[in-house]
Motif scaffolding. Structure first.
Motif, mmCIF file in Angstrom:
data_model
loop_
_atom_site.group_PDB
_atom_site.id
_atom_site.type_symbol
_atom_site.label_atom_id
_atom_site.label_comp_id
_atom_site.label_asym_id
_atom_site.label_seq_id
_atom_site.Cartn_x
_atom_site.Cartn_y
_atom_site.Cartn_z
ATOM 1 N N GLY A 1 0.777 -0.911 0.051
ATOM 2 C CA GLY A 1 0.014 -0.717 -0.164
ATOM 3 C C GLY A 1 0.481 0.644 0.189
ATOM 4 N N TRP A 2 2.517 1.309 -0.317
ATOM 5 C CA TRP A 2 3.364 2.006 -0.346
ATOM 6 C C TRP A 2 4.091 2.039 -0.669
ATOM 7 N N ALA A 3 5.101 3.313 -1.901
ATOM 8 C CA ALA A 3 5.480 2.840 -2.724
ATOM 9 C C ALA A 3 6.636 4.334 -2.581
ATOM 10 N N VAL A 4 7.984 3.785 -2.605
ATOM 11 C CA VAL A 4 8.987 5.463 -2.949
ATOM 12 C C VAL A 4 9.563 5.709 -3.596
ATOM 13 N N VAL A 5 9.587 7.795 -4.141
ATOM 14 C CA VAL A 5 9.155 7.769 -4.937
ATOM 15 C C VAL A 5 11.458 8.515 -4.997
ATOM 16 N N GLU A 6 11.951 7.536 -6.137
ATOM 17 C CA GLU A 6 13.355 7.689 -6.105
ATOM 18 C C GLU A 6 13.720 8.818 -7.394
ATOM 19 N N GLU A 7 15.264 9.063 -7.658
ATOM 20 C CA GLU A 7 15.911 9.416 -8.228
ATOM 21 C C GLU A 7 16.892 9.834 -7.798
ATOM 22 N N ASN A 8 18.331 8.751 -9.280
ATOM 23 C CA ASN A 8 19.431 9.012 -9.169
ATOM 24 C C ASN A 8 19.523 8.858 -7.631
ATOM 25 N N GLY A 9 19.225 7.888 -7.042
ATOM 26 C CA GLY A 9 19.400 7.502 -5.212
ATOM 27 C C GLY A 9 18.835 8.156 -4.215
ATOM 28 N N ARG A 10 18.193 8.747 -4.862
ATOM 29 C CA ARG A 10 17.749 10.275 -3.620
ATOM 30 C C ARG A 10 16.390 9.905 -3.776
ATOM 31 N N VAL A 11 15.886 9.543 -2.478
ATOM 32 C CA VAL A 11 14.379 9.722 -2.003
ATOM 33 C C VAL A 11 13.908 11.137 -2.056
ATOM 34 N N LEU A 12 12.903 11.090 -3.181
ATOM 35 C CA LEU A 12 12.606 12.199 -3.099
ATOM 36 C C LEU A 12 10.913 12.038 -2.078
ATOM 37 N N GLY A 13 9.924 11.150 -1.671
ATOM 38 C CA GLY A 13 8.570 11.082 -1.490
ATOM 39 C C GLY A 13 8.206 9.697 -1.330
ATOM 40 N N VAL A 14 6.352 9.745 -0.622
ATOM 41 C CA VAL A 14 6.671 8.177 -0.254
ATOM 42 C C VAL A 14 5.036 8.361 -1.234
ATOM 43 N N VAL A 15 4.700 7.135 -1.573
ATOM 44 C CA VAL A 15 3.182 7.547 -2.782
ATOM 45 C C VAL A 15 2.573 6.519 -2.147
ATOM 46 N N LEU A 16 1.317 6.531 -0.978
ATOM 47 C CA LEU A 16 0.368 5.743 -0.142
ATOM 48 C C LEU A 16 -0.701 5.033 -0.933
ATOM 49 N N VAL A 17 -1.215 4.335 -0.917
ATOM 50 C CA VAL A 17 -2.932 3.820 -1.853
ATOM 51 C C VAL A 17 -4.057 4.559 -1.055
ATOM 52 N N ALA A 18 -3.910 5.353 -0.490
ATOM 53 C CA ALA A 18 -4.770 6.071 0.003
ATOM 54 C C ALA A 18 -4.691 6.975 -1.106
ATOM 55 N N ASP A 19 -3.660 7.633 -1.508
ATOM 56 C CA ASP A 19 -3.053 8.670 -2.514
ATOM 57 C C ASP A 19 -3.703 8.881 -3.742
ATOM 58 N N VAL A 20 -2.853 7.162 -4.166
ATOM 59 C CA VAL A 20 -3.990 6.677 -5.531
ATOM 60 C C VAL A 20 -5.307 6.847 -5.597
ATOM 61 N N TYR A 21 -6.330 5.937 -4.557
ATOM 62 C CA TYR A 21 -7.600 5.619 -3.856
ATOM 63 C C TYR A 21 -7.930 7.724 -4.591
ATOM 64 N N ARG A 22 -7.729 8.163 -4.231
ATOM 65 C CA ARG A 22 -7.949 9.556 -3.627
ATOM 66 C C ARG A 22 -8.094 9.872 -5.274
ATOM 67 N N GLU A 23 -7.104 10.060 -5.915
ATOM 68 C CA GLU A 23 -6.867 10.416 -7.358
ATOM 69 C C GLU A 23 -7.665 9.439 -8.173
ATOM 70 N N LEU A 24 -8.100 8.230 -8.402
ATOM 71 C CA LEU A 24 -8.970 7.160 -9.167
ATOM 72 C C LEU A 24 -9.956 7.770 -8.582
ATOM 73 N N SER A 25 -11.121 7.669 -7.331
ATOM 74 C CA SER A 25 -12.292 7.462 -7.136
ATOM 75 C C SER A 25 -12.575 9.222 -7.112
ATOM 76 N N ALA A 26 -11.981 10.499 -7.391
ATOM 77 C CA ALA A 26 -12.013 11.812 -8.037
ATOM 78 C C ALA A 26 -12.721 11.595 -9.442
ATOM 79 N N ASP A 27 -11.233 11.184 -10.138
ATOM 80 C CA ASP A 27 -11.876 11.042 -11.246
ATOM 81 C C ASP A 27 -13.076 9.990 -11.872
ATOM 82 N N MET A 28 -13.178 8.974 -11.062
ATOM 83 C CA MET A 28 -14.680 8.128 -11.108
ATOM 84 C C MET A 28 -15.868 8.990 -11.080
ATOM 85 N N VAL A 29 -15.379 9.478 -9.728
ATOM 86 C CA VAL A 29 -17.029 10.360 -10.095
ATOM 87 C C VAL A 29 -16.975 11.509 -10.428
#
Length: 172
Positions: free
Chosen positions: A135-163
């Motif tokens: 339910g999570w993944a790390v966003v990384e570029e050139n070996g540097r951690v930029l952030g984290v994406v959580l399943v709640a974030d993905v759901y929020r985007e998908l559900s907004a488009d679905m609605v």
């Protein structure tokens, strides 16, 4: 809209993390602190110094599930709890928790961390979550951690488009 969103758009730049030398207790504290601001946070990143020491590199992660696994192994399966009298139970439970929480973080750290690139589109993010069963993944570029994406974030985007797709007059 769905294909326009990228991992970069979804990621949280604020995330819980601990040094690779931390104990399980420190990881639990970091996660609890993070959850005060964002209750759906469910992972603590484990970071270590790069050889030059200038940046922190991703070493792994400890999820809420791994913390629960530790509690199951160290506390709930403690043979002394099964024979503790009611008057001794709280003391025995507290001792088992203290032993558990001070175990090495490495024992419960997941080294196989799902990693995304900042430009990965939302369908790639969703596919990674489903394939890795996380339910999570790390966003990384050139070996540097930029952030984290959580399943709640993905759901929020998908559900907004679905609605939005089911609104009267949408797509007409």
């Amino acid at each position: 809209m769905l294909f326009r969103k990228r991992a970069w758009d979804l990621m949280r730049e604020e995330y819980a993390w601990v040094d690779e030398s931390a104990s399980l207790a420190e990881a639990v504290r970091a996660l609890r602190q993070s959850q005060k601001a964002s209750p759906e946070d469910n992972v603590v990143l484990v970071l270590g110094r790069s050889p030059g020491g200038e940046t922190r590199r991703l070493k792994g992660a400890v999820s809420v599930w791994k913390v629960l696994e530790a509690v199951d192994e160290c506390v709930l399966r403690d043979p002394e709890l099964k024979v503790a009298c009611e008057t001794d139970f709280d003391k025995t439970f507290a001792r088992a928790c203290a032993v558990c929480i001070h175990t090495s973080l490495a024992r419960y750290m997941e080294a196989d961390v799902p990693v995304l690139k900042p430009g990965d589109p939302l369908p790639v993010v969703l596919e990674l979550f489903l394939r890795k069963r996380r339910g999570w993944a790390v966003v990384e570029e050139n070996g540097r951690v930029l952030g984290v994406v959580l399943v709640a974030d993905v759901y929020r985007e998908l559900s907004a488009d679905m609605v939005g797709a089911f609104q009267p007059g949408a797509g007409a």
